[in-house]
Motif scaffolding. Sequence first.
Motif, PDB file in Angstrom:
ATOM      1  N   ARG A  18      13.078   9.892   0.765  1.00 28.56           N
ATOM      2  CA  ARG A  18      13.435   9.627  -0.618  1.00 28.56           C
ATOM      3  C   ARG A  18      13.354   8.137  -0.942  1.00 28.56           C
ATOM      4  O   ARG A  18      12.674   7.728  -1.859  1.00 28.56           O
ATOM      5  CB  ARG A  18      14.834  10.146  -0.906  1.00 28.56           C
ATOM      6  CG  ARG A  18      15.303   9.917  -2.327  1.00 28.56           C
ATOM      7  CD  ARG A  18      16.682  10.515  -2.526  1.00 28.56           C
ATOM      8  NE  ARG A  18      17.189  10.274  -3.854  1.00 28.56           N
ATOM      9  CZ  ARG A  18      18.383  10.635  -4.273  1.00 28.56           C
ATOM     10  NH1 ARG A  18      19.195  11.273  -3.439  1.00 28.56           N
ATOM     11  NH2 ARG A  18      18.772  10.394  -5.492  1.00 28.56           N
ATOM     12  N   GLN A  19      14.041   7.328  -0.158  1.00 31.88           N
ATOM     13  CA  GLN A  19      13.968   5.883  -0.377  1.00 31.88           C
ATOM     14  C   GLN A  19      14.505   5.130   0.832  1.00 31.88           C
ATOM     15  O   GLN A  19      15.231   5.666   1.658  1.00 31.88           O
ATOM     16  CB  GLN A  19      14.739   5.461  -1.620  1.00 31.88           C
ATOM     17  CG  GLN A  19      16.251   5.535  -1.502  1.00 31.88           C
ATOM     18  CD  GLN A  19      16.960   5.149  -2.780  1.00 31.88           C
ATOM     19  OE1 GLN A  19      16.637   5.681  -3.857  1.00 31.88           O
ATOM     20  NE2 GLN A  19      17.926   4.243  -2.704  1.00 31.88           N
ATOM     21  N   LEU A  20      14.087   3.881   0.911  1.00 29.34           N
ATOM     22  CA  LEU A  20      14.591   2.942   1.901  1.00 29.34           C
ATOM     23  C   LEU A  20      15.335   1.829   1.165  1.00 29.34           C
ATOM     24  O   LEU A  20      14.799   1.264   0.213  1.00 29.34           O
ATOM     25  CB  LEU A  20      13.446   2.323   2.709  1.00 29.34           C
ATOM     26  CG  LEU A  20      12.620   3.229   3.615  1.00 29.34           C
ATOM     27  CD1 LEU A  20      11.487   2.428   4.247  1.00 29.34           C
ATOM     28  CD2 LEU A  20      13.476   3.854   4.691  1.00 29.34           C
ATOM     29  N   ASP A  21      16.536   1.536   1.613  1.00 29.49           N
ATOM     30  CA  ASP A  21      17.292   0.414   1.079  1.00 29.49           C
ATOM     31  C   ASP A  21      17.403  -0.646   2.169  1.00 29.49           C
ATOM     32  O   ASP A  21      17.941  -0.375   3.256  1.00 29.49           O
ATOM     33  CB  ASP A  21      18.699   0.855   0.646  1.00 29.49           C
ATOM     34  CG  ASP A  21      18.657   1.818  -0.527  1.00 29.49           C
ATOM     35  OD1 ASP A  21      17.716   1.723  -1.339  1.00 29.49           O
ATOM     36  OD2 ASP A  21      19.551   2.671  -0.628  1.00 29.49           O
ATOM     37  N   LEU A  22      16.885  -1.831   1.901  1.00 26.00           N
ATOM     38  CA  LEU A  22      16.911  -2.908   2.877  1.00 26.00           C
ATOM     39  C   LEU A  22      17.814  -4.035   2.394  1.00 26.00           C
ATOM     40  O   LEU A  22      17.835  -4.350   1.195  1.00 26.00           O
ATOM     41  CB  LEU A  22      15.504  -3.475   3.114  1.00 26.00           C
ATOM     42  CG  LEU A  22      14.453  -2.566   3.735  1.00 26.00           C
ATOM     43  CD1 LEU A  22      13.776  -1.718   2.670  1.00 26.00           C
ATOM     44  CD2 LEU A  22      13.408  -3.396   4.453  1.00 26.00           C
ATOM     45  N   GLN A  23      18.530  -4.629   3.326  1.00 24.73           N
ATOM     46  CA  GLN A  23      19.275  -5.857   3.063  1.00 24.73           C
ATOM     47  C   GLN A  23      18.707  -6.933   3.971  1.00 24.73           C
ATOM     48  O   GLN A  23      18.733  -6.800   5.197  1.00 24.73           O
ATOM     49  CB  GLN A  23      20.766  -5.661   3.300  1.00 24.73           C
ATOM     50  CG  GLN A  23      21.440  -4.744   2.290  1.00 24.73           C
ATOM     51  CD  GLN A  23      22.947  -4.701   2.447  1.00 24.73           C
ATOM     52  OE1 GLN A  23      23.528  -5.459   3.215  1.00 24.73           O
ATOM     53  NE2 GLN A  23      23.588  -3.808   1.715  1.00 24.73           N
TER      54      GLN A  23
ATOM     55  N   ARG B 174      10.482   2.975  -2.491  1.00 27.48           N
ATOM     56  CA  ARG B 174      10.166   4.403  -2.506  1.00 27.48           C
ATOM     57  C   ARG B 174       8.711   4.578  -2.066  1.00 27.48           C
ATOM     58  O   ARG B 174       7.829   3.836  -2.505  1.00 27.48           O
ATOM     59  CB  ARG B 174      10.363   5.001  -3.897  1.00 27.48           C
ATOM     60  CG  ARG B 174      11.793   4.930  -4.416  1.00 27.48           C
ATOM     61  CD  ARG B 174      11.927   5.649  -5.746  1.00 27.48           C
ATOM     62  NE  ARG B 174      13.235   5.432  -6.344  1.00 27.48           N
ATOM     63  CZ  ARG B 174      14.314   6.162  -6.076  1.00 27.48           C
ATOM     64  NH1 ARG B 174      14.225   7.137  -5.204  1.00 27.48           N
ATOM     65  NH2 ARG B 174      15.461   5.904  -6.668  1.00 27.48           N
ATOM     66  N   PRO B 175       8.424   5.558  -1.214  1.00 31.47           N
ATOM     67  CA  PRO B 175       7.047   5.763  -0.748  1.00 31.47           C
ATOM     68  C   PRO B 175       6.149   6.275  -1.866  1.00 31.47           C
ATOM     69  O   PRO B 175       6.585   7.020  -2.738  1.00 31.47           O
ATOM     70  CB  PRO B 175       7.203   6.799   0.365  1.00 31.47           C
ATOM     71  CG  PRO B 175       8.454   7.527   0.018  1.00 31.47           C
ATOM     72  CD  PRO B 175       9.357   6.524  -0.624  1.00 31.47           C
ATOM     73  N   LYS B 176       4.885   5.878  -1.823  1.00 36.10           N
ATOM     74  CA  LYS B 176       3.925   6.302  -2.829  1.00 36.10           C
ATOM     75  C   LYS B 176       3.350   7.693  -2.540  1.00 36.10           C
ATOM     76  O   LYS B 176       3.181   8.502  -3.434  1.00 36.10           O
ATOM     77  CB  LYS B 176       2.769   5.298  -2.908  1.00 36.10           C
ATOM     78  CG  LYS B 176       3.140   3.925  -3.450  1.00 36.10           C
ATOM     79  CD  LYS B 176       1.903   3.043  -3.490  1.00 36.10           C
ATOM     80  CE  LYS B 176       2.195   1.668  -4.062  1.00 36.10           C
ATOM     81  NZ  LYS B 176       0.986   0.817  -4.098  1.00 36.10           N
TER      82      LYS B 176
ATOM     83  N   GLN C 227       0.812  -1.211   0.000  1.00 32.16           N
ATOM     84  CA  GLN C 227       0.000   0.000   0.000  1.00 32.16           C
ATOM     85  C   GLN C 227       0.845   1.260   0.000  1.00 32.16           C
ATOM     86  O   GLN C 227       0.510   2.244  -0.654  1.00 32.16           O
ATOM     87  CB  GLN C 227      -0.930   0.007   1.217  1.00 32.16           C
ATOM     88  CG  GLN C 227      -1.783   1.268   1.314  1.00 32.16           C
ATOM     89  CD  GLN C 227      -2.677   1.253   2.539  1.00 32.16           C
ATOM     90  OE1 GLN C 227      -2.788   0.252   3.242  1.00 32.16           O
ATOM     91  NE2 GLN C 227      -3.321   2.382   2.815  1.00 32.16           N
ATOM     92  N   HIS C 228       1.976   1.228   0.707  1.00 34.57           N
ATOM     93  CA  HIS C 228       2.736   2.452   0.940  1.00 34.57           C
ATOM     94  C   HIS C 228       4.020   2.585   0.124  1.00 34.57           C
ATOM     95  O   HIS C 228       4.569   3.678   0.039  1.00 34.57           O
ATOM     96  CB  HIS C 228       3.083   2.568   2.425  1.00 34.57           C
ATOM     97  CG  HIS C 228       1.888   2.710   3.315  1.00 34.57           C
ATOM     98  ND1 HIS C 228       1.033   3.775   3.249  1.00 34.57           N
ATOM     99  CD2 HIS C 228       1.393   1.894   4.286  1.00 34.57           C
ATOM    100  CE1 HIS C 228       0.065   3.633   4.139  1.00 34.57           C
ATOM    101  NE2 HIS C 228       0.265   2.499   4.784  1.00 34.57           N
TER     102      HIS C 228
END
Length: 211
Positions: free
Chosen positions: A164-169, A153-155, A134-135
């Motif tokens: 701006r963005q989330l980077d997940l590992q 990236r959020p909608k 959703q988000h």
Amino acid sequence: MALVPVLRIAFLLVVSALTVQAQAPKPLPPVLLQWAEAQKDMPDMVVAFRQTRTTPALKQPVSTPGKFWRFKDGAFRWELGQPAATILVRDGTEFRVREGADGAWQALDEKDARYRMWSRFLSGQEASPEELQQHFLVDAAEQTAEVTAITLRPKAPFIRRHLRQLDLQISPKTFRLLQLRVLQGDGASLTMAFSDPETVSAAEKTKLLAR
């Protein structure tokens, strides 16, 4: 980590206003969905982390140790520094912060766009597959045998003003979040590398959430 400059910078993900391209959204990577599902069965836990912060004004990144306690009912406690210089707590009734051992607790508004996404993400309320879809939009995903790297990236436009963005590992073997990087609109970034989690007792939880 000073609260007003850094809680805004660090915790609630600030970002330049990016335009979402008019294209069909990419599906969430399977490992992200598996990680999200795994959050439902996570026990009360504590995990050590190391936060690295960069800003245009800093010549060198600043690295600080911390601890994060997360509980199944959505409560959490976040400490940065040893001893803790900033403490962020969400219990069943309020969301608050304290700076320094002698500082006064300050109430935060969870509905504030600067804090809402971060608070819900830490509490696990944004971690379900439905909430993620959703988000967030998936911008990129790369996978190796040990790590799956995912960029989100959020909608919502009002969130994109702050994040701006989330980077997940994520580990594809254990579905554990290994690292989270937050890119902000002011050119700053936060990277949090997490250690293995440990369980927390009910008595410890009560103590950690008290003022």
